[in-house]
Design a protein around this motif. Sequence first.
Motif, PDB file in Angstrom:
ATOM      1  N   ILE A 283      30.391 -13.129  17.004  1.00  0.00           N
ATOM      2  CA  ILE A 283      30.784 -12.411  15.916  1.00  0.00           C
ATOM      3  C   ILE A 283      31.944 -13.130  15.324  1.00  0.00           C
ATOM      4  N   THR A 284      31.926 -13.590  13.881  1.00  0.00           N
ATOM      5  CA  THR A 284      33.077 -14.119  13.522  1.00  0.00           C
ATOM      6  C   THR A 284      33.163 -14.085  11.960  1.00  0.00           C
ATOM      7  N   GLY A 285      34.514 -14.153  11.419  1.00  0.00           N
ATOM      8  CA  GLY A 285      34.747 -13.685  10.271  1.00  0.00           C
ATOM      9  C   GLY A 285      35.281 -15.201   9.401  1.00  0.00           C
ATOM     10  N   TRP A 286      35.321 -16.078  10.237  1.00  0.00           N
ATOM     11  CA  TRP A 286      35.530 -17.554   9.753  1.00  0.00           C
ATOM     12  C   TRP A 286      34.363 -18.423   9.231  1.00  0.00           C
ATOM     13  N   GLU A 287      34.635 -19.092   8.399  1.00  0.00           N
ATOM     14  CA  GLU A 287      33.530 -19.817   7.954  1.00  0.00           C
ATOM     15  C   GLU A 287      33.700 -21.408   8.872  1.00  0.00           C
ATOM     16  N   VAL A 288      33.348 -21.185  10.019  1.00  0.00           N
ATOM     17  CA  VAL A 288      33.511 -22.438  10.777  1.00  0.00           C
ATOM     18  C   VAL A 288      32.378 -23.293  11.013  1.00  0.00           C
ATOM     19  N   ASP A 289      32.568 -24.390  11.240  1.00  0.00           N
ATOM     20  CA  ASP A 289      31.274 -25.399  11.699  1.00  0.00           C
ATOM     21  C   ASP A 289      30.913 -25.400  12.900  1.00  0.00           C
ATOM     22  N   LEU A 290      29.814 -24.627  13.318  1.00  0.00           N
ATOM     23  CA  LEU A 290      29.451 -24.391  14.663  1.00  0.00           C
ATOM     24  C   LEU A 290      27.762 -24.996  14.546  1.00  0.00           C
ATOM     25  N   SER A 291      27.878 -26.210  15.123  1.00  0.00           N
ATOM     26  CA  SER A 291      26.606 -26.814  15.241  1.00  0.00           C
ATOM     27  C   SER A 291      25.918 -26.373  16.209  1.00  0.00           C
ATOM     28  N   ASP A 292      24.383 -26.416  15.985  1.00  0.00           N
ATOM     29  CA  ASP A 292      23.388 -25.810  16.908  1.00  0.00           C
ATOM     30  C   ASP A 292      23.701 -26.372  18.452  1.00  0.00           C
ATOM     31  N   GLU A 293      23.904 -27.552  18.682  1.00  0.00           N
ATOM     32  CA  GLU A 293      24.081 -28.218  19.888  1.00  0.00           C
ATOM     33  C   GLU A 293      25.290 -27.387  20.596  1.00  0.00           C
ATOM     34  N   LYS A 294      26.476 -27.138  19.791  1.00  0.00           N
ATOM     35  CA  LYS A 294      27.571 -26.580  20.362  1.00  0.00           C
ATOM     36  C   LYS A 294      27.247 -24.937  20.637  1.00  0.00           C
ATOM     37  N   LEU A 295      26.514 -24.391  19.954  1.00  0.00           N
ATOM     38  CA  LEU A 295      25.986 -22.898  20.180  1.00  0.00           C
ATOM     39  C   LEU A 295      25.144 -22.744  21.362  1.00  0.00           C
ATOM     40  N   ASN A 296      24.234 -23.719  21.391  1.00  0.00           N
ATOM     41  CA  ASN A 296      23.396 -23.930  22.521  1.00  0.00           C
ATOM     42  C   ASN A 296      24.025 -24.190  23.823  1.00  0.00           C
ATOM     43  N   GLN A 297      25.156 -25.138  23.942  1.00  0.00           N
ATOM     44  CA  GLN A 297      25.724 -25.156  24.972  1.00  0.00           C
ATOM     45  C   GLN A 297      26.518 -24.121  25.461  1.00  0.00           C
ATOM     46  N   ALA A 298      26.927 -23.223  24.600  1.00  0.00           N
ATOM     47  CA  ALA A 298      27.681 -22.190  24.820  1.00  0.00           C
ATOM     48  C   ALA A 298      26.719 -20.880  25.237  1.00  0.00           C
ATOM     49  N   GLY A 299      25.433 -20.878  24.888  1.00  0.00           N
ATOM     50  CA  GLY A 299      24.493 -20.089  25.384  1.00  0.00           C
ATOM     51  C   GLY A 299      24.614 -18.554  24.260  1.00  0.00           C
TER      52      GLY A 299
END
Length: 327
Positions: A283-299
């Motif tokens: 859950i985030t309130g920031w418009e951050v650049d989260l790549s699919d790769e980074k999200l997958n690595q973090a589960g």
Amino acid sequence: LRDDITGDIRNHFQTIINETELAAQYLKDALGKFSSSKGDVTTIKQTSFHSIIEDLLNKNHISDRTFLYGGSPREIVTKFNDEHSIEIADDIVISLFQETLNRFASTMDEDDIITIKTYLHGNYYYCDISRHHKNFPAVDDVSRFGEYKTAAEIVSIRPTDRFLEHIRNENCFYTYDKLSVNPSYLSFKFPTGSLKAQKSEPVDKLKILAIDDQTVILDLIKAMCLSLGYSIDLAENGEIGEKMALENDYDLILTDLAMPGKSGIEVATEVHRQKPQIPIILITGWEVDLSDEKLNQAGISKVLYKPFRIEQLTEEIQSFFHSKSQF
């Protein structure tokens, strides 16, 4: 808000706070009907939704598929699928649809047909009401494209839709055709996830951990989860949340991204490394650049952006447990 926070950042935080307070008040109102006081427990009837609508139509039946609505005979076709009950009292449903059909029929041409269609989609039960010419089909399932809002939100936009007053304080949602002066369709959305959760698995197996440094967010998530019959633990920062996640068994973890100390990404990464089977919603309130790769690595299974509506979070949580119940 702190005095040293100004400009766009302050406005952004104020928006999050306002939306959260509105969601918390909505949830508080919705939970009111489930509460009991001094031993007096409120009973909500569970009559089949189809039966209620059929009885309502029968009272206005003229002949064949002709019914008296909107002051004139109207041809009405029903397509009932996935028979289900909803957690709204029968008298409210009757009043809602009697007034809705009268209002809807009064805006249609003499040669139009009304089609009433019901179906399950995800964890929600839908009722679509559409008007169309005899040689044209009814609208496709509105659930696939409709932008639903609470009845209270719609009433503030369209005060003439007075029939929504019947469900202003109920946990259900509504959308309509916004492209026509007289809408060609209406759709109601009723949650059924709490019933499914209670029937599909014992409640003590559905356990959630929520991690956030904002108390109001934790209170909101806790109230929502308890209303759905889930067990919920709370952590006020990333360090505490990570420790709890690794020492206990959870079916789902909700974590904020920006927190003092460990961020949500750092917590998710470590939890995923040791317990990869646990789904995690960021859950985030920031418009951050989260790549699919980074999200997958973090589960991270899903990202939910603030300000979110309570029904969005409810649907995301129920979708995880609904998927789990299939295995």
